[in-house]
Design a protein around this motif. Structure first.
Motif, mmCIF file in Angstrom:
data_model
loop_
_atom_site.group_PDB
_atom_site.id
_atom_site.type_symbol
_atom_site.label_atom_id
_atom_site.label_comp_id
_atom_site.label_asym_id
_atom_site.label_seq_id
_atom_site.Cartn_x
_atom_site.Cartn_y
_atom_site.Cartn_z
ATOM 1 N N PRO A 127 -13.896 -13.127 9.698
ATOM 2 C CA PRO A 127 -14.922 -13.887 10.441
ATOM 3 C C PRO A 127 -16.196 -13.072 10.677
ATOM 4 O O PRO A 127 -17.316 -13.596 10.596
ATOM 5 N N ILE A 128 -16.033 -11.786 10.935
ATOM 6 C CA ILE A 128 -17.208 -10.922 11.172
ATOM 7 C C ILE A 128 -18.002 -10.770 9.869
ATOM 8 O O ILE A 128 -19.225 -10.880 9.850
ATOM 9 N N VAL A 129 -17.288 -10.528 8.766
ATOM 10 C CA VAL A 129 -17.939 -10.357 7.462
ATOM 11 C C VAL A 129 -18.636 -11.660 7.056
ATOM 12 O O VAL A 129 -19.780 -11.651 6.562
ATOM 13 N N ALA A 130 -17.995 -12.788 7.282
ATOM 14 C CA ALA A 130 -18.597 -14.070 6.921
ATOM 15 C C ALA A 130 -19.827 -14.344 7.768
ATOM 16 O O ALA A 130 -20.856 -14.842 7.266
ATOM 17 N N THR A 131 -19.780 -14.028 9.062
ATOM 18 C CA THR A 131 -20.925 -14.236 9.938
ATOM 19 C C THR A 131 -22.102 -13.357 9.515
ATOM 20 O O THR A 131 -23.240 -13.824 9.399
ATOM 21 N N ILE A 132 -21.805 -12.080 9.281
ATOM 22 C CA ILE A 132 -22.868 -11.150 8.857
ATOM 23 C C ILE A 132 -23.436 -11.601 7.507
ATOM 24 O O ILE A 132 -24.657 -11.597 7.289
ATOM 25 N N GLY A 133 -22.580 -12.020 6.596
ATOM 26 C CA GLY A 133 -23.026 -12.486 5.281
ATOM 27 C C GLY A 133 -23.913 -13.721 5.383
ATOM 28 O O GLY A 133 -24.939 -13.831 4.711
ATOM 29 N N SER A 134 -23.504 -14.678 6.250
ATOM 30 C CA SER A 134 -24.330 -15.888 6.366
ATOM 31 C C SER A 134 -25.661 -15.587 7.045
ATOM 32 O O SER A 134 -26.699 -16.160 6.685
ATOM 33 N N VAL A 135 -25.670 -14.675 8.028
ATOM 34 C CA VAL A 135 -26.934 -14.288 8.679
ATOM 35 C C VAL A 135 -27.833 -13.589 7.666
ATOM 36 O O VAL A 135 -29.031 -13.883 7.574
ATOM 37 N N LEU A 136 -27.261 -12.659 6.895
ATOM 38 C CA LEU A 136 -28.061 -11.959 5.880
ATOM 39 C C LEU A 136 -28.557 -12.945 4.806
ATOM 40 O O LEU A 136 -29.697 -12.846 4.345
ATOM 41 N N GLY A 137 -27.720 -13.886 4.410
ATOM 42 C CA GLY A 137 -28.135 -14.885 3.431
ATOM 43 C C GLY A 137 -29.274 -15.746 3.962
ATOM 44 O O GLY A 137 -30.232 -16.052 3.251
ATOM 45 N N THR A 138 -29.174 -16.171 5.236
ATOM 46 C CA THR A 138 -30.230 -16.983 5.846
ATOM 47 C C THR A 138 -31.532 -16.193 5.940
ATOM 48 O O THR A 138 -32.610 -16.717 5.617
ATOM 49 N N LEU A 139 -31.416 -14.931 6.380
ATOM 50 C CA LEU A 139 -32.625 -14.093 6.454
ATOM 51 C C LEU A 139 -33.231 -13.871 5.068
ATOM 52 O O LEU A 139 -34.454 -13.888 4.900
ATOM 53 N N GLY A 140 -32.385 -13.669 4.068
ATOM 54 C CA GLY A 140 -32.870 -13.488 2.701
ATOM 55 C C GLY A 140 -33.586 -14.735 2.192
ATOM 56 O O GLY A 140 -34.641 -14.651 1.555
ATOM 57 N N MET A 141 -33.024 -15.912 2.464
ATOM 58 C CA MET A 141 -33.671 -17.160 2.041
ATOM 59 C C MET A 141 -35.005 -17.363 2.762
ATOM 60 O O MET A 141 -35.981 -17.821 2.158
ATOM 61 N N ALA A 142 -35.020 -17.023 4.062
ATOM 62 C CA ALA A 142 -36.275 -17.159 4.816
ATOM 63 C C ALA A 142 -37.338 -16.222 4.247
ATOM 64 O O ALA A 142 -38.501 -16.600 4.089
ATOM 65 N N TRP A 143 -36.936 -14.990 3.935
ATOM 66 C CA TRP A 143 -37.891 -14.036 3.361
ATOM 67 C C TRP A 143 -38.396 -14.521 2.004
ATOM 68 O O TRP A 143 -39.588 -14.440 1.705
ATOM 69 N N LEU A 144 -37.483 -15.023 1.164
ATOM 70 C CA LEU A 144 -37.876 -15.516 -0.162
ATOM 71 C C LEU A 144 -38.813 -16.714 -0.047
ATOM 72 O O LEU A 144 -39.765 -16.842 -0.823
ATOM 73 N N SER A 145 -38.555 -17.607 0.920
ATOM 74 C CA SER A 145 -39.432 -18.791 1.042
ATOM 75 C C SER A 145 -40.813 -18.407 1.549
ATOM 76 O O SER A 145 -41.797 -19.075 1.254
ATOM 77 N N ARG A 146 -40.907 -17.318 2.313
ATOM 78 C CA ARG A 146 -42.227 -16.856 2.763
ATOM 79 C C ARG A 146 -42.930 -16.051 1.670
ATOM 80 O O ARG A 146 -44.140 -16.042 1.572
ATOM 81 N N LYS A 147 -42.152 -15.382 0.850
ATOM 82 C CA LYS A 147 -42.728 -14.511 -0.176
ATOM 83 C C LYS A 147 -43.186 -15.308 -1.398
ATOM 84 O O LYS A 147 -44.213 -15.000 -1.992
ATOM 85 N N PHE A 148 -42.449 -16.329 -1.779
ATOM 86 C CA PHE A 148 -42.749 -17.074 -2.993
ATOM 87 C C PHE A 148 -43.097 -18.521 -2.653
ATOM 88 O O PHE A 148 -42.587 -19.085 -1.708
ATOM 89 N N VAL A 149 -43.956 -19.115 -3.488
ATOM 90 C CA VAL A 149 -44.432 -20.484 -3.280
ATOM 91 C C VAL A 149 -43.472 -21.450 -3.979
ATOM 92 O O VAL A 149 -43.007 -21.157 -5.082
#
Length: 111
Positions: free
Chosen positions: A10-32
């Protein structure tokens, strides 16, 4: 080992989903998004076409020196036409006077 994985999962899945969400947010701000990118490409193409048309128009326009030479030529033509107009007016006056004299002569001869 499987017990540890079930406890940590559960801890690994939570950290993974948070990192995935942050990565997607960064990608959507970085690329059009592709739709916006296509709009920008179309706008740039339209501006490039207009710029090429303006450059072709400017290439066909006369230079400052050519305009100056044309201005001098037109000024000279204006002066020549003014002189010709004065000459034509004098000829018209003389013709009118000759016609008047001829008509007077005819009237005297009819009397």
């Amino acid at each position: 080992m499987l017990e540890v994985l079930f406890k940590v999962w559960p801890i690994v899945a939570t950290i993974g989903s948070v990192l995935g969400t942050l990565g997607m947010a960064w990608l959507s701000r970085k690329f059009v998004p592709m739709a916006e990118h296509s709009k920008v490409v179309e706008m740039v193409d339209a501006h490039e076409t207009r710029l090429n048309q303006v450059e072709q128009h400017l290439d066909a326009m006369p230079t400052r020196e050519e305009l100056h030479a044309l201005d001098k030529m037109l000024t000279g033509l204006g002066e020549r036409l003014g002189g010709m107009e004065r000459g034509i007016n004098r000829l018209e006056n003389k013709t009118d006077m000759l016609l008047e004299n001829e008509l007077r002569e005819k009237r005297r001869g009819d009397d």
